[in-house]
Design a protein around this motif. Structure first.
Motif, mmCIF file in Angstrom:
data_model
loop_
_atom_site.group_PDB
_atom_site.id
_atom_site.type_symbol
_atom_site.label_atom_id
_atom_site.label_comp_id
_atom_site.label_asym_id
_atom_site.label_seq_id
_atom_site.Cartn_x
_atom_site.Cartn_y
_atom_site.Cartn_z
ATOM 1 N N ALA A 237 0.831 -1.206 0.000
ATOM 2 C CA ALA A 237 0.000 0.000 0.000
ATOM 3 C C ALA A 237 0.865 1.254 0.000
ATOM 4 O O ALA A 237 0.556 2.245 -0.676
ATOM 5 C CB ALA A 237 -0.926 -0.002 1.217
ATOM 6 N N LEU A 238 1.950 1.219 0.753
ATOM 7 C CA LEU A 238 2.858 2.360 0.812
ATOM 8 C C LEU A 238 3.491 2.629 -0.555
ATOM 9 O O LEU A 238 3.515 3.773 -1.022
ATOM 10 C CB LEU A 238 3.946 2.108 1.858
ATOM 11 N N LYS A 240 2.395 1.800 -3.471
ATOM 12 C CA LYS A 240 1.381 2.221 -4.445
ATOM 13 C C LYS A 240 0.924 3.659 -4.203
ATOM 14 O O LYS A 240 0.497 4.345 -5.134
ATOM 15 C CB LYS A 240 0.182 1.276 -4.394
ATOM 16 N N SER A 241 1.021 4.107 -2.949
ATOM 17 C CA SER A 241 0.550 5.452 -2.614
ATOM 18 C C SER A 241 1.596 6.526 -2.886
ATOM 19 O O SER A 241 1.320 7.710 -2.712
ATOM 20 C CB SER A 241 0.164 5.505 -1.135
ATOM 21 N N GLN A 244 2.684 7.918 0.788
ATOM 22 C CA GLN A 244 1.765 8.688 1.643
ATOM 23 C C GLN A 244 0.932 7.805 2.569
ATOM 24 O O GLN A 244 0.150 8.306 3.352
ATOM 25 C CB GLN A 244 0.803 9.483 0.752
ATOM 26 N N ALA A 245 1.101 6.457 2.474
ATOM 27 C CA ALA A 245 0.290 5.576 3.311
ATOM 28 C C ALA A 245 0.660 5.741 4.764
ATOM 29 O O ALA A 245 1.804 6.022 5.114
ATOM 30 C CB ALA A 245 0.470 4.122 2.882
ATOM 31 N N THR A 246 -0.339 5.564 5.623
ATOM 32 C CA THR A 246 -0.086 5.631 7.045
ATOM 33 C C THR A 246 -0.097 4.234 7.630
ATOM 34 O O THR A 246 -0.510 3.283 6.999
ATOM 35 C CB THR A 246 -1.158 6.477 7.759
#
Length: 252
Positions: A237-238, A240-241, A244-246
Motif C-alpha cells: 500500500a505504501l 502504491k501510494s 503517503q500511506a499511514t
C-alpha cells in the motif's frame, strides 16, 4: 516503486540466509507453492525467487520447487528467478516454463556475452544481479570475490537491453540492519537501467527511505516479511501510494 517479496530456495524449502552463508539458513516454509500463494494473496505485484543451491552449483537444483511456485501463481503474479542460470539455453528453459524475468549474476561477470544474447532473444525479460561486498562484486553464490566495482559492472550493460539491476549489499542481507540506501541510490543515479534494492530491507521506514531517493525502482524483502517485522500488505500500500500511506513504521 515495486516491492518484491523473496523466496530463497535451499533443498526445496523456503529459507533465509545470513549474509549469504548457506550454513546459516533458517527454514521458514517447506511448501514454496503455499508461500507464493500467501504473498500473492497479501497483494504482492511481483515475486523474487532464488535457487540458492543452483547459485553454488552453477545449474538449476531446485527446479521442482520453482515449478511448484509457478503452478501456484503463474499467470497471476510475475516471477523473476535467479540462481544457477548460466546460459542462453538455461534462460530459455525457464522463460518457456513461465518465468517472467531471469536474473543473471555470475555469468554477467564470467561470460557477459550470455547476457547480451539473452537480452536479444528475450527483450524485457532479463535482469543482471550485482551482489557486492564493500562495493566489489562477488559471484558463485557470493563464495568468490572479485576486484570488479559494482558500478563498473553495471555500466558494462548500459546498452545491452537489460530491464533491471538487482543490487544486493551482501553484508546487509538477512541481517535486518537496514538497507544500504546511499550505495543503492548512487548506483541507480549513475546508470540508466532501473535498480532494485536488495539486502537488509527490514521495515516500512526502509521502504520510505528508498522511495524518498526518487531513483530506485524496486526493493526486495525476505526475512523481515517472514518474521513479521514488515507487513506485506502495508508495504505494498505504501509503494502504491507514493509514500503517503499511514500505519506502522516498523521497528526493531
Amino acid at each position: 516503486m515495486i516491492l518484491y517479496p523473496a523466496i530463497d530456495l535451499k533443498d526445496g524449502q523456503c529459507v533465509r540466509l545470513l549474509r549469504g552463508e548457506m550454513a546459516a539458513a533458517t527454514v521458514f516454509n517447506d511448501d514454496p507453492g503455499a508461500q507464493a500463494r500467501a504473498f500473492h494473496q497479501a497483494g504482492a505485484e511481483w515475486l523474487h525467487v532464488v535457487d540458492l543451491n543452483g547459485a553454488f552449483a552453477g545449474k538449476p537444483v531446485n527446479a521442482e520447487a520453482v515449478e511448484r511456485i509457478l503452478a501456484a501463481v503463474g499467470g497471476r503474479m510475475p516471477v523473476q528467478l535467479g540462481g544457477g542460470i548460466r546460459s542462453l539455453e538455461g534462460a530459455r528453459a525457464w522463460i518457456e516454463r513461465g518465468v517472467s524475468r531471469i536474473v543473471l549474476g555470475t555469468v554477467a561477470v564470467k561470460d557477459p556475452a550470455v547476457v547480451h544474447d539473452c537480452c536479444r532473444e528475450f527483450p524485457g525479460k532479463v535482469a543482471v544481479g550485482i551482489d557486492a561486498r564493500d562495493g566489489r562484486v562477488a559471484v558463485e553464490g557470493w563464495a568468490e570475490a572479485t576486484e570488479i566495482e559494482a558500478l563498473d559492472l553495471a555500466r558494462r550493460f548500459e546498452d545491452a537491453g537489460v530491464s533491471a539491476i538487482v543490487y544486493t549489499d551482501i553484508d546487509r542481507d538477512g541481517a535486518l540492519g537496514g538497507v544500504n540506501v546511499d550505495a543503492t541510490a548512487a548506483l541507480a543515479r549513475a546508470v540508466s537501467i532501473p535498480v532494485i534494492a536488495s539486502g537488509g530491507v527490514k521495515d516500512l521506514q526502509d521502504i520510505r527511505a528508498l522511495m524518498a531517493t526518487g531513483a530506485i525502482a524496486g526493493a526486495i524483502s525476505g526475512r523481515a516479511l517472514y518474521d513479521g517485522r514488515l507487513d506485506l500488505g502495508e508495504a505494498v500500500a505504501l509503494t502504491k501510494s507514493g509514500g503517503q500511506a499511514t500505519g506502522q513504521t516498523g521497528g526493531n
